[in-house]
Design an enzyme around this catalytic site. Sequence first.
Site, PDB file in Angstrom:
ATOM      1  N   ASN A   1      -4.192   7.531   7.574  1.00  9.92           N
ATOM      2  CA  ASN A   1      -4.162   7.376   6.118  1.00  9.92           C
ATOM      3  C   ASN A   1      -5.169   8.377   5.569  1.00  9.92           C
ATOM      4  O   ASN A   1      -6.309   8.402   6.021  1.00  9.92           O
ATOM      5  CB  ASN A   1      -4.577   5.927   5.778  1.00  9.92           C
ATOM      6  CG  ASN A   1      -4.750   5.705   4.292  1.00  9.92           C
ATOM      7  OD1 ASN A   1      -4.285   6.489   3.476  1.00  9.92           O
ATOM      8  ND2 ASN A   1      -5.421   4.628   3.938  1.00  9.92           N
ATOM      9  N   GLY A   2      -4.746   9.224   4.623  1.00 11.89           N
ATOM     10  CA  GLY A   2      -5.674  10.219   4.079  1.00 11.89           C
ATOM     11  C   GLY A   2      -5.006  11.580   4.050  1.00 11.89           C
ATOM     12  O   GLY A   2      -3.787  11.684   4.184  1.00 11.89           O
TER      13      GLY A   2
ATOM     14  N   HIS B   1       0.963  11.431 -36.730  1.00  8.89           N
ATOM     15  CA  HIS B   1       0.747  12.807 -36.281  1.00  8.89           C
ATOM     16  C   HIS B   1       1.683  13.182 -35.142  1.00  8.89           C
ATOM     17  O   HIS B   1       1.347  14.036 -34.326  1.00  8.89           O
ATOM     18  CB  HIS B   1      -0.717  12.985 -35.875  1.00  8.89           C
ATOM     19  CG  HIS B   1      -1.655  12.683 -36.997  1.00  8.89           C
ATOM     20  ND1 HIS B   1      -1.852  13.548 -38.051  1.00  8.89           N
ATOM     21  CD2 HIS B   1      -2.392  11.588 -37.258  1.00  8.89           C
ATOM     22  CE1 HIS B   1      -2.705  12.998 -38.904  1.00  8.89           C
ATOM     23  NE2 HIS B   1      -3.047  11.804 -38.447  1.00  8.89           N
TER      24      HIS B   1
ATOM     25  N   ARG C   1       0.816  -1.217   0.000  1.00  8.94           N
ATOM     26  CA  ARG C   1       0.000   0.000   0.000  1.00  8.94           C
ATOM     27  C   ARG C   1       0.849   1.267   0.000  1.00  8.94           C
ATOM     28  O   ARG C   1       0.375   2.346  -0.351  1.00  8.94           O
ATOM     29  CB  ARG C   1      -0.908   0.025   1.232  1.00  8.94           C
ATOM     30  CG  ARG C   1      -1.925  -1.086   1.242  1.00  8.94           C
ATOM     31  CD  ARG C   1      -2.795  -0.940   2.453  1.00  8.94           C
ATOM     32  NE  ARG C   1      -3.658   0.217   2.316  1.00  8.94           N
ATOM     33  CZ  ARG C   1      -4.889   0.164   1.866  1.00  8.94           C
ATOM     34  NH1 ARG C   1      -5.401  -0.969   1.501  1.00  8.94           N
ATOM     35  NH2 ARG C   1      -5.624   1.256   1.773  1.00  8.94           N
TER      36      ARG C   1
ATOM     37  N   GLU D   1      -1.967   0.097 -22.155  1.00  8.26           N
ATOM     38  CA  GLU D   1      -1.675  -0.729 -20.980  1.00  8.26           C
ATOM     39  C   GLU D   1      -0.243  -1.292 -21.039  1.00  8.26           C
ATOM     40  O   GLU D   1       0.459  -1.330 -20.030  1.00  8.26           O
ATOM     41  CB  GLU D   1      -2.720  -1.852 -20.880  1.00  8.26           C
ATOM     42  CG  GLU D   1      -2.515  -2.849 -19.753  1.00  8.26           C
ATOM     43  CD  GLU D   1      -2.537  -2.257 -18.350  1.00  8.26           C
ATOM     44  OE1 GLU D   1      -2.853  -1.072 -18.180  1.00  8.26           O
ATOM     45  OE2 GLU D   1      -2.191  -2.994 -17.413  1.00  8.26           O
TER      46      GLU D   1
ATOM     47  N   LYS E   1       2.537  -0.553 -18.197  1.00  8.19           N
ATOM     48  CA  LYS E   1       3.244  -1.609 -17.447  1.00  8.19           C
ATOM     49  C   LYS E   1       4.750  -1.357 -17.466  1.00  8.19           C
ATOM     50  O   LYS E   1       5.418  -1.461 -16.452  1.00  8.19           O
ATOM     51  CB  LYS E   1       2.969  -2.998 -18.026  1.00  8.19           C
ATOM     52  CG  LYS E   1       1.601  -3.573 -17.782  1.00  8.19           C
ATOM     53  CD  LYS E   1       1.335  -4.045 -16.366  1.00  8.19           C
ATOM     54  CE  LYS E   1       0.813  -2.975 -15.470  1.00  8.19           C
ATOM     55  NZ  LYS E   1      -0.540  -2.598 -15.445  1.00  8.19           N
TER      56      LYS E   1
ATOM     57  N   GLU F   1       5.709   1.775 -15.358  1.00  3.21           N
ATOM     58  CA  GLU F   1       5.520   1.582 -13.923  1.00  3.21           C
ATOM     59  C   GLU F   1       6.664   0.832 -13.275  1.00  3.21           C
ATOM     60  O   GLU F   1       7.105   1.183 -12.193  1.00  3.21           O
ATOM     61  CB  GLU F   1       4.245   0.744 -13.665  1.00  3.21           C
ATOM     62  CG  GLU F   1       2.959   1.496 -13.735  1.00  3.21           C
ATOM     63  CD  GLU F   1       1.770   0.567 -13.483  1.00  3.21           C
ATOM     64  OE1 GLU F   1       0.902   0.957 -12.694  1.00  3.21           O
ATOM     65  OE2 GLU F   1       1.689  -0.519 -14.084  1.00  3.21           O
TER      66      GLU F   1
ATOM     67  N   LYS G   1      -0.385   0.674  -4.478  1.00  7.76           N
ATOM     68  CA  LYS G   1      -1.370  -0.236  -5.044  1.00  7.76           C
ATOM     69  C   LYS G   1      -2.757   0.368  -5.009  1.00  7.76           C
ATOM     70  O   LYS G   1      -3.537   0.238  -5.932  1.00  7.76           O
ATOM     71  CB  LYS G   1      -1.333  -1.537  -4.238  1.00  7.76           C
ATOM     72  CG  LYS G   1      -2.306  -2.595  -4.705  1.00  7.76           C
ATOM     73  CD  LYS G   1      -1.857  -3.141  -6.027  1.00  7.76           C
ATOM     74  CE  LYS G   1      -2.817  -4.126  -6.620  1.00  7.76           C
ATOM     75  NZ  LYS G   1      -2.617  -4.223  -8.081  1.00  7.76           N
TER      76      LYS G   1
ATOM     77  N   TRP H   1       2.881   6.204   2.576  1.00  6.50           N
ATOM     78  CA  TRP H   1       3.065   6.701   1.206  1.00  6.50           C
ATOM     79  C   TRP H   1       2.886   8.209   1.335  1.00  6.50           C
ATOM     80  O   TRP H   1       1.781   8.696   1.565  1.00  6.50           O
ATOM     81  CB  TRP H   1       2.016   6.093   0.283  1.00  6.50           C
ATOM     82  CG  TRP H   1       2.213   6.407  -1.169  1.00  6.50           C
ATOM     83  CD1 TRP H   1       2.960   5.692  -2.053  1.00  6.50           C
ATOM     84  CD2 TRP H   1       1.645   7.497  -1.903  1.00  6.50           C
ATOM     85  NE1 TRP H   1       2.898   6.276  -3.295  1.00  6.50           N
ATOM     86  CE2 TRP H   1       2.098   7.385  -3.229  1.00  6.50           C
ATOM     87  CE3 TRP H   1       0.804   8.562  -1.569  1.00  6.50           C
ATOM     88  CZ2 TRP H   1       1.738   8.278  -4.222  1.00  6.50           C
ATOM     89  CZ3 TRP H   1       0.444   9.459  -2.556  1.00  6.50           C
ATOM     90  CH2 TRP H   1       0.915   9.316  -3.875  1.00  6.50           C
TER      91      TRP H   1
END
Length: 611
Positions: A101-102, A507, A27, A484, A488, A491, A606, A75
Amino acid sequence: MCGIVGYTGARSAGPLVLDGLKRLEYRGYDSAGLAVLNGEGRIEVFKAPGKISALENALGSRFPSGHTALAHTRWATHGAPNVVNAHPHTDCGGTLALVHNGIIENAPTLRTALVKRGHVFRSETDTEVLVHLVEELHTKGAPLADAVAAALQQVDGTYGIAVISTREPDTVVAARRGSPLLVAIGNGENFVASDASAVLAHTRSVVYLDDGEIAVVRPRDYRILDLSAAEKEKTVTQIEWDLATIERGGYAHFMLKEIMEQPDSLRNALRGRLLEEDGTVRLGGLNLTDEDLLKVRRIVMTACGTSWHAALIGEYMMEELARIPSEVEYASEFRYRNPIVDEHTLVVGISQSGETADTLAALREAKRRGARTLGIVNVVGSTIAREVDGGIYLHAGPEIGVASTKAFTSQIAALALLTLTMGRLRSLSILQGREVVRCLARLPEQVAQVLSKAPHVEQIAERLVRATNVLYLGRGYNFPVALEGALKLKEISYIHAEGYPAAEMKHGPIALIDDLMPVVFIAPQDAVYQKVVSNVEEVKARGGRVIAIVTEGDTGLAKLADQQVEIPETLDLLTPVLSVLPLQLLAYYIAVRRGCNVDQPRNLAKSVTVE
Ligand code: G6P
């Protein structure tokens, strides 16, 4: 984002919260800390920047003993990830420890006022205001839960918090607004946690907190209150998945395990839902009658990250097969615009975690405007799953690797199921429906076939390890797959990558192409295959290096591509489930070869529970 664990009970609390924290590391992982209420009635706090192993090393043999503790993996949102900013935070008198958290949006104003009243701040975090606010009332005699409730009345923003106090030694008080939190019920011991994986080794019985609720947790009982201290009745949920499913099971990384699990995760998404004879599907959780579904005139799909890419595929499916005007919105944009939705609009939120703050807020906004809401969600009991009118669970099992893989393919399958339901109520014929159902049923086996080519993809990866830019191109259903594939790679390997609709290359991105620029084409034999071949020619003419994902037996591209990976034939709309697999593997092997931390890439989390 951040992970929270709290414990009170007969056992030694420190090792238990530390172990729980390790299961939440996905997390957030830029710093960690824990607070234990020791045998002498004092709170001892340990913190370390970096991963939880750093905290473990910092603790060494000095592990404090005590029966009540809190832990946190961070985080960072406010303040650098260093020791002072790591949680838990304590008050001026050392009576309290708090994890959060927040984001507290009015923290600067509250802080100025608290400083004027004599409070001394140590960190740059927004969180620290909370502990000083609680201190003001608690040290004047208010019970911990009352002090927490009163403090929370003063804050704007989001929180999942847990607090302990030397004045109430066997108690953890937790509260939630916008950040997930649950109480886990053990035998003579209870936990609080931001997600069930932290406590699964000890119990499966959990109570999910809703926004505006406070939990007062003691070893033998717990109470859930609202902010005005009225007691609330809550349902105890039994978690069905077990610890083995969230462990690595022999794989080097969660990401690889989750990629390889896709035949099973897809089987689980489809199990019991396909009705081949009728050319349709059975979806028990939509909570919408056929009449309700027929009233839908427009569909808005909203999501973030990889789930947003799945939504793009859903839009194409819905318009092609169900003929319902559909559009896709980034949840973070939708929530702050003035979106046009009404009771004839179905708003579908797609989220692996079911906790992404923007997706949740977008769905709430849609509901407020009278739209019907559905969730395509993996985590059972998550906030989105509980708040939407109905939905489809993915049943993919826990996804721990920060880069989403198995959830993506299951989301596509779930969107195909929803499309079939809507299509068969409208103009999709039974024969077309049966064809889609048959192809869906074949998918898990076909996925296994593609995954068996992992060693070949690994060889291709070897040649891309030193690339600095990679372009991913696809058209139609495989344009979102290009996005995607690029995501990947970015990341987890930190190589710059861009996904583009293949024809749009002319273009702009074509200017970048030279013999150092690998271009990955997703080019199965679908309706736009010939068009993509022309785009491949254009890249080759400029000396570009082409890696192509093609349908088995394709000879046309074999002559042009430098390397290719074959996927089995299926319906156009289902090709993304197969074509994304080599791209997941490619990103994985490149990142591993570059020595990157695949499961915990830098700066990412995550579950993004802050906006
Ligand atoms: C984060 C994760 C992504 C994920 C996105 C949306 O950015 O790192 O892997 O796609 O959030 O998450 P959700 O749980 O809503 O699907």
